[in-house]
Scaffold this active site. Sequence first.
Site, PDB file in Angstrom:
ATOM      1  N   GLN A 176       0.824  -1.206   0.000  1.00 60.32           N
ATOM      2  CA  GLN A 176       0.000   0.000   0.000  1.00 60.32           C
ATOM      3  C   GLN A 176       0.859   1.256   0.000  1.00 60.32           C
ATOM      4  OE1 GLN A 176      -3.320  -2.056   2.863  1.00 60.32           O
ATOM      5  NE2 GLN A 176      -3.488   0.175   2.711  1.00 60.32           N
ATOM      6  N   GLU A 235     -12.921   5.145   4.487  1.00 61.85           N
ATOM      7  CA  GLU A 235     -13.063   4.414   5.745  1.00 61.85           C
ATOM      8  C   GLU A 235     -14.344   4.727   6.491  1.00 61.85           C
ATOM      9  OE1 GLU A 235      -8.459   4.835   7.024  1.00 61.85           O
ATOM     10  OE2 GLU A 235      -9.848   6.486   7.171  1.00 61.85           O
TER      11      GLU A 235
HETATM   12  N1  MCN Z   1     -13.532   9.771  -3.609  1.00 59.66           N
HETATM   13  C1  MCN Z   1     -14.328  10.635  -4.336  1.00 59.66           C
HETATM   14  N2  MCN Z   1     -14.690  11.842  -3.785  1.00 59.66           N
HETATM   15  C2  MCN Z   1     -14.325  12.183  -2.523  1.00 59.66           C
HETATM   16  C3  MCN Z   1     -13.533  11.294  -1.773  1.00 59.66           C
HETATM   17  C4  MCN Z   1     -13.143  10.088  -2.359  1.00 59.66           C
HETATM   18  O1  MCN Z   1     -14.709  10.308  -5.454  1.00 59.66           O
HETATM   19  N3  MCN Z   1     -14.670  13.334  -2.006  1.00 59.66           N
HETATM   20  C5  MCN Z   1     -13.036   8.530  -4.215  1.00 59.66           C
HETATM   21  C6  MCN Z   1     -11.522   8.591  -4.378  1.00 59.66           C
HETATM   22  O2  MCN Z   1     -11.118   9.283  -5.490  1.00 59.66           O
HETATM   23  C7  MCN Z   1     -11.138   7.142  -4.372  1.00 59.66           C
HETATM   24  C8  MCN Z   1     -12.137   6.536  -3.380  1.00 59.66           C
HETATM   25  O3  MCN Z   1     -13.251   7.443  -3.355  1.00 59.66           O
HETATM   26  O4  MCN Z   1     -11.269   6.596  -5.636  1.00 59.66           O
HETATM   27  C9  MCN Z   1     -11.551   6.419  -1.953  1.00 59.66           C
HETATM   28  O5  MCN Z   1     -10.901   7.621  -1.666  1.00 59.66           O
HETATM   29  P1  MCN Z   1     -10.230   8.038  -0.270  1.00 59.66           P
HETATM   30  O6  MCN Z   1     -11.264   8.236   0.745  1.00 59.66           O
HETATM   31  O7  MCN Z   1      -9.303   9.139  -0.566  1.00 59.66           O
HETATM   32  O8  MCN Z   1      -9.417   6.750   0.213  1.00 59.66           O
HETATM   33  P2  MCN Z   1      -8.103   6.130  -0.422  1.00 59.66           P
HETATM   34  O9  MCN Z   1      -8.205   6.165  -1.879  1.00 59.66           O
HETATM   35  O10 MCN Z   1      -6.908   6.694   0.238  1.00 59.66           O
HETATM   36  O11 MCN Z   1      -8.300   4.626  -0.007  1.00 59.66           O
HETATM   37  C10 MCN Z   1      -7.943   4.160   1.276  1.00 59.66           C
HETATM   38  C11 MCN Z   1      -9.119   3.642   2.043  1.00 59.66           C
HETATM   39  C12 MCN Z   1      -8.607   2.805   3.154  1.00 59.66           C
HETATM   40  S1  MCN Z   1      -7.563   3.510   4.262  1.00 59.66           S
HETATM   41  C13 MCN Z   1      -8.917   1.484   3.234  1.00 59.66           C
HETATM   42  S2  MCN Z   1      -8.330   0.608   4.537  1.00 59.66           S
HETATM   43  C14 MCN Z   1      -9.723   0.875   2.213  1.00 59.66           C
HETATM   44  C15 MCN Z   1     -10.606   1.819   1.499  1.00 59.66           C
HETATM   45  O12 MCN Z   1      -9.990   2.931   1.156  1.00 59.66           O
HETATM   46  N4  MCN Z   1      -9.254  -0.180   1.533  1.00 59.66           N
HETATM   47  C16 MCN Z   1      -9.898  -0.581   0.395  1.00 59.66           C
HETATM   48  N5  MCN Z   1     -11.412   1.284   0.552  1.00 59.66           N
HETATM   49  C17 MCN Z   1     -11.030   0.152  -0.110  1.00 59.66           C
HETATM   50  N6  MCN Z   1     -11.679  -0.262  -1.225  1.00 59.66           N
HETATM   51  C18 MCN Z   1     -11.218  -1.340  -1.891  1.00 59.66           C
HETATM   52  N7  MCN Z   1     -11.880  -1.732  -2.991  1.00 59.66           N
HETATM   53  N8  MCN Z   1     -10.127  -2.038  -1.474  1.00 59.66           N
HETATM   54  C19 MCN Z   1      -9.458  -1.687  -0.364  1.00 59.66           C
HETATM   55  O13 MCN Z   1      -8.381  -2.365   0.032  1.00 59.66           O
HETATM   56 CU1  CUN Z   2      -6.336   1.606   9.001  1.00 57.05          CU
HETATM   57  S1  CUN Z   2      -6.649   0.554   7.274  1.00 57.05           S
HETATM   58 MO1  CUN Z   2      -6.553   1.836   5.645  1.00 57.05          MO
HETATM   59  O1  CUN Z   2      -5.845   3.080   6.644  1.00 57.05           O
HETATM   60  O2  CUN Z   2      -5.260   1.245   4.815  1.00 57.05           O
END
Ligand code: MCN
Ligand code: CUN
Length: 798
Positions: A231, A752
Amino acid sequence: QHADDGGPQPEKHCGHGRGGMGEEVTRKEDKRFITGRGNYVDDIKKPGMLHCEIVRSPHAHARIEDIDGSRAMALDGVVAVLTADDLLEHDLATMPTLMDDTQDVLVNDKVKFQSQEVAAVIAEDRYTAKDAAEKVEVEYDVLEPVVDAEEALEDDAPLIRDELDDQEDNHIFDWETGDKEATQEVFDEAAVTVEEQMEYQRLHPAPIETCGAVADWDPGKDKMTVHMTSQAPHAHRTLFSQVSGIPEHKVRIVSPDVGGGFGNKVPIYPGYVVAAAASYVLEQPVKWIEERSENIQTTGFARDYDMTGEIAATEDGVIQGVKVDVLANHGAYNAAAQPSKFPAGFFNIFTGSYDVDAAYGSLTGAFTNTAPGGVAYRCSFRVTEAVYLIERMVKVLADELDVDPAEIRRRNFIPSDAFPYESATGWNYDSGDYEKALDKALEMADYEHYREEQQRRIAEDADKLIGIGISSFTEVVGAGPGKQCDIAGIEMFDSADLRVNPTGNAVLRIGVQTQGQGHETTFAQIVAEELGMDVDDITVEHGDTDTEPYGLGTYGSRSTPVAGAAAAVAARKVRDKAKSIAANELEAAEEDIEWDRESGEFHVAGAPDRSITITEIAAGAYMNSPGNEEPGLEAVNYYDPPEMTYPFGSYIVVVEVDRETGEVDFEKFVAVDDCGNRINPMIIEGQIHGGLAQGIGTAMLEHVTYDDNGNVTGGDFMNYLLPTANEIPNFETGHTVTPSPHHPIGAKGVGESPTVGSPPAIVNAVVDAMSHAGTSHVEMPMTPDTVWEELDEVGLSI
Ligand code: MCN
Ligand code: CUN
């Protein structure tokens, strides 16, 4: 998607049909996933590739007397049997954890948890490696284990970390936050206080793809290439280089398609190091792929917090103070995957969505003979535990005072005009409108109707009771800022590198790494929005440290808040340069060039028909660049956020509890989320659905259990129960939009929120079904027998 519901508006975003902000663009990556063309670590096959299998300890606590690999070596196709002694020669017998502890790669002296890595077999194929691993003979001197954190801290508990000079017991750290005296004063004078003890059980992220690596040492180039389930590829490259001594520019980490991470793929695991060490020594590629039970039993678990919460309030239910005391089981090593300066992660934000005068938290961490970890599984570094605690405690207070749980929240919310808001423990919330989200959820859930139905069932002494649970949570996501947050010393910024080609399409390289969240789509949407390009003309690349800019990885929902901001800023830098080229092409002064978000074109002020598109500008940048500009059209941004973002939401769960069997049925499941401006509503919806399913798994099914001998009794999918389509009700999702004032596109994270926010709503619902009879708490996972016992306890069972 307009930021239509109040709050600051960074910029207007319009559905202009190019796949920009707010459009439900279908996921670009799905073409390869649904046609079987994904490329996961286990899909990688290299000529001459060997296979690694790890020999694991059947005991939780034991000294290794002897390891004999001769019978394994005698098997046809076995190339090597490695033990700690072999790794010691290369200084690779131990590795640093993300919390600066030292973990054995292969056990050198003493096994500290069941299934710990003891030896490794390298063979020509996986089956031979497996057979040979069973032939490695290890003599153990079995010691008494301790798996429970409270027992681990007792005076006569066996000492787990006896290899550490200054470690006399199993205590790791004490941590406190908030103002102890001020909080005590509030409690001393309060009209009402409530207290409840609750466990957040040990969970495992259990991604469908387990961990694995293909390490390939190239003696010709002195270069180590590791394809691995990561990750955080760049952070892992730096750590790999530090651990191995191979210079960082000679280490390449590639994280190809990842089949789910959920936090499980943030830490470094011994298997990766063993595969790399074996490849280095044998000068052949080595593959290591974990099995399911190895994954659950040894890699980063989640939670395992024993919490006692207290609230001090007025008779009207106005919360004045919150106190919390926690005992944290960290397993055999302190290896939580979280910013280094936060021993208890972001648990600090346990005052949640509420405006309280004073708060104090204390926490003790303990070593036990269990696998290390603690921070994983869709949590922003322990905010899951904090949200569970406060949302459960508010329900406890509501019951004590006989006030409706929705009403008591309303009386305590941080008002929408109080943002930016500094919490009692010193956290700066960027924006919020909690009451609006709650109101929307109450309406969607038909709250009053179910309250009446609940009373009717009680009055009729019905077999099935109704319970309604609420959670109005606040999340904290998007670490940095770099000054506050680092991983192993590296500040938590993130990055984007945007290159526009002469023919007008572009490649965006980002420092974060998707595990299924859809970054190839949403990050392209950010650029499409900011440059007026079509989303199909932008390719997003990630996960290869040789080509991507340095980033800290994807976890803590930080991709959108941090790398998403970097992508927007990089695109705006390109836009600025594009203006100068547009001026040259249109033969106008640069000050007179305007960019129109709606059409995505640049035009001369006051003369909209004298316009030029980004495609034409791109051509100009390479074929006709003005004298005052370098040729080319690209930009890089490293973004260190000024603050984190604080998404929030209100979830309402209605359950039916069977008084005869203890079974819980979901009648209604409403989730209203606010993640600021939304990039792709469909992807957000997918994130919410998946996260709610995991919240249901948490509340109803999942638990990594141990027996007294330290055997993992919940370490496979027979015993660690994941929710399936059968357990999942129909979700009704809604949203409000409160943009983040400091984020370039006003977005907050969302990945999350559903897993953080839903478990307390579910437990509150089950408690609510029985609270008229005196129930104040039910522990997770709320299996039918757990619920039935509580029904029986309060005289409701039939
Ligand atoms: N997004 C959006 N508009 C927003 C916020 C987010 O369209 N205002 C979209 C983002 O562009 C992204 C998705 O939603 O495509 C998730 O965005 P974000 O909240 O920024 O999270 P991350 O991309 O950093 O993903 C990490 C988060 C975590 S910490 C875990 S744990 C988790 C999760 O995402 N693991 C996942 N969702 C998951 N989903 C899948 N399919 N697989 C994982 O391992
Ligand atoms: Cu605490 S699980 Mo996500 O932050 O990779």
